[in-house]
Design a protein around this motif. Structure first.
Motif, PDB file in Angstrom:
ATOM      1  N   PRO A  12     -55.015  74.108  20.421  1.00 48.15           N
ATOM      2  CA  PRO A  12     -54.377  73.851  21.707  1.00 48.15           C
ATOM      3  C   PRO A  12     -53.139  74.705  21.856  1.00 48.15           C
ATOM      4  O   PRO A  12     -52.647  75.290  20.910  1.00 48.15           O
ATOM      5  CB  PRO A  12     -54.010  72.359  21.614  1.00 48.15           C
ATOM      6  N   ALA A  13     -52.648  74.757  23.086  1.00 49.85           N
ATOM      7  CA  ALA A  13     -51.412  75.504  23.329  1.00 49.85           C
ATOM      8  C   ALA A  13     -50.289  74.850  22.559  1.00 49.85           C
ATOM      9  O   ALA A  13     -50.150  73.625  22.543  1.00 49.85           O
ATOM     10  CB  ALA A  13     -51.084  75.509  24.823  1.00 49.85           C
ATOM     11  N   PRO A  14     -49.438  75.604  21.897  1.00 51.93           N
ATOM     12  CA  PRO A  14     -48.395  75.037  21.060  1.00 51.93           C
ATOM     13  C   PRO A  14     -47.395  74.262  21.870  1.00 51.93           C
ATOM     14  O   PRO A  14     -46.863  74.760  22.863  1.00 51.93           O
ATOM     15  CB  PRO A  14     -47.748  76.276  20.413  1.00 51.93           C
ATOM     16  N   SER A  15     -47.127  73.034  21.470  1.00 45.51           N
ATOM     17  CA  SER A  15     -46.166  72.189  22.170  1.00 45.51           C
ATOM     18  C   SER A  15     -44.783  72.297  21.573  1.00 45.51           C
ATOM     19  O   SER A  15     -43.837  71.792  22.133  1.00 45.51           O
ATOM     20  CB  SER A  15     -46.642  70.728  22.137  1.00 45.51           C
ATOM     21  N   ARG A  16     -44.649  72.889  20.422  1.00 48.13           N
ATOM     22  CA  ARG A  16     -43.355  73.075  19.795  1.00 48.13           C
ATOM     23  C   ARG A  16     -43.257  74.509  19.301  1.00 48.13           C
ATOM     24  O   ARG A  16     -44.202  75.268  19.352  1.00 48.13           O
ATOM     25  CB  ARG A  16     -43.172  72.108  18.615  1.00 48.13           C
ATOM     26  N   LYS A  17     -42.083  74.880  18.827  1.00 45.83           N
ATOM     27  CA  LYS A  17     -41.857  76.230  18.373  1.00 45.83           C
ATOM     28  C   LYS A  17     -42.363  76.386  16.946  1.00 45.83           C
ATOM     29  O   LYS A  17     -41.812  75.782  16.025  1.00 45.83           O
ATOM     30  CB  LYS A  17     -40.361  76.564  18.433  1.00 45.83           C
ATOM     31  N   PRO A  18     -43.389  77.179  16.713  1.00 50.05           N
ATOM     32  CA  PRO A  18     -43.922  77.332  15.363  1.00 50.05           C
ATOM     33  C   PRO A  18     -42.923  77.980  14.422  1.00 50.05           C
ATOM     34  O   PRO A  18     -42.979  77.762  13.228  1.00 50.05           O
ATOM     35  CB  PRO A  18     -45.152  78.233  15.557  1.00 50.05           C
ATOM     36  N   LEU A  19     -42.010  78.801  14.952  1.00 51.55           N
ATOM     37  CA  LEU A  19     -41.050  79.480  14.095  1.00 51.55           C
ATOM     38  C   LEU A  19     -39.840  78.613  13.775  1.00 51.55           C
ATOM     39  O   LEU A  19     -38.905  79.072  13.141  1.00 51.55           O
ATOM     40  CB  LEU A  19     -40.605  80.795  14.754  1.00 51.55           C
ATOM     41  N   GLU A 178     -46.044  84.552  23.687  1.00 51.12           N
ATOM     42  CA  GLU A 178     -47.162  85.190  22.997  1.00 51.12           C
ATOM     43  C   GLU A 178     -47.003  85.117  21.483  1.00 51.12           C
ATOM     44  O   GLU A 178     -47.950  84.813  20.747  1.00 51.12           O
ATOM     45  CB  GLU A 178     -47.291  86.658  23.433  1.00 51.12           C
ATOM     46  N   VAL A 179     -45.775  85.371  21.005  1.00 50.53           N
ATOM     47  CA  VAL A 179     -45.520  85.342  19.565  1.00 50.53           C
ATOM     48  C   VAL A 179     -45.675  83.929  19.018  1.00 50.53           C
ATOM     49  O   VAL A 179     -46.267  83.721  17.949  1.00 50.53           O
ATOM     50  CB  VAL A 179     -44.106  85.891  19.253  1.00 50.53           C
ATOM     51  N   ASP A 180     -45.182  82.925  19.750  1.00 56.50           N
ATOM     52  CA  ASP A 180     -45.313  81.537  19.302  1.00 56.50           C
ATOM     53  C   ASP A 180     -46.780  81.116  19.237  1.00 56.50           C
ATOM     54  O   ASP A 180     -47.201  80.408  18.318  1.00 56.50           O
ATOM     55  CB  ASP A 180     -44.549  80.606  20.244  1.00 56.50           C
ATOM     56  N   TYR A 181     -47.562  81.554  20.216  1.00 58.66           N
ATOM     57  CA  TYR A 181     -48.987  81.213  20.213  1.00 58.66           C
ATOM     58  C   TYR A 181     -49.697  81.840  19.014  1.00 58.66           C
ATOM     59  O   TYR A 181     -50.459  81.172  18.306  1.00 58.66           O
ATOM     60  CB  TYR A 181     -49.633  81.689  21.512  1.00 58.66           C
TER      61      TYR A 181
END
Length: 216
Positions: A12-19, A178-181
């Motif tokens: 799914p589309a990220p709901s939080r910041k992966p980084l 884009e980078v977070d996704y």
């Protein structure tokens, strides 16, 4: 915000910041002039600094200028310009620059020494603290950096690090979604690969009890 398609419900589309950051990137970088330079808020100043660093790298690495030689040439050029300017000031109707006005402020000095003191304090805290993970990460990073230094000259390494420091934050801020996704998708793929490796390889390795049965 761009919308990405997904092949399954596992992405799914990220709901939080992966980084791992929640605050704006400008605040994370300090929120001052340094952050403005790294994020290219002042494009002229950022470009001038990048061109200056590139010129220094070109003179030392490509032209193979020696530091003492370059320093002497710069001082000679500065003294010659000031000498000519001072003696022709009446002719060109312009006073020479007052060098005494270009002084480093006390606030800037204190800020610089405060950052140096914070760096040493951080190194000491990592070395003497109870965070073993952070300690071994720091050791691994320094070791990899030392190995890299054997194959890359110090000047090239510093220049590459400087270019990355001045371009990566600005590019990330521009393409943050884009980078977070991609980071979130890559993290999930790595976790899936590890689970498969753990179930097919690691779990099949004999454990302690198998060794005990071997000697009975």
């Amino acid at each position: 915000m761009p919308i990405y398609s997904s092949d399954s419900d596992d992405h799914p589309a990220p709901s939080r910041k992966p980084l791992g950051h929640r605050r704006p990137l400008h605040d994370i970088l300090g929120g001052g002039k340094v952050a403005d330079i790294l994020l290219w808020k002042n494009k002229n100043l950022s470009l001038a600094i990048l061109i200056g660093a590139t010129a220094v790298w070109f003179l030392f690495e490509v032209v193979e200028y020696q530091f003492v030689t370059l320093l002497c040439h710069l001082i000679l050029a500065f003294m010659t310009i000031i000498f000519i300017w001072s003696h022709l000031a009446d002719l060109i109707q312009r006073d020479p620059p007052d060098v005494y006005k270009f002084q480093l402020s006390e606030i800037a000095c204190r800020s610089l020494f405060r950052k140096i003191d914070r760096l040493f304090s951080t190194v000491y805290d990592i070395s003497s603290g109870d965070d073993w993970k952070m300690f071994f990460r720091a050791i691994a990073f320094l070791w990899m950096l030392s190995v890299l230094g054997n194959y890359v000259s110090s000047l090239n390494l510093l220049y590459f690090g400087f270019v990355c420091m001045e371009t990566v934050p600005a590019l990330y801020e521009r393409f943050e979604d884009e980078v977070d996704y991609l980071a979130d998708k890559s993290s999930k793929d790595v976790k899936k690969l590890y689970k498969k490796f753990d179930s097919k390889v690691l779990n099949k390795i004999p454990r302690g009890p198998a060794k005990e049965n071997r000697y009975t």
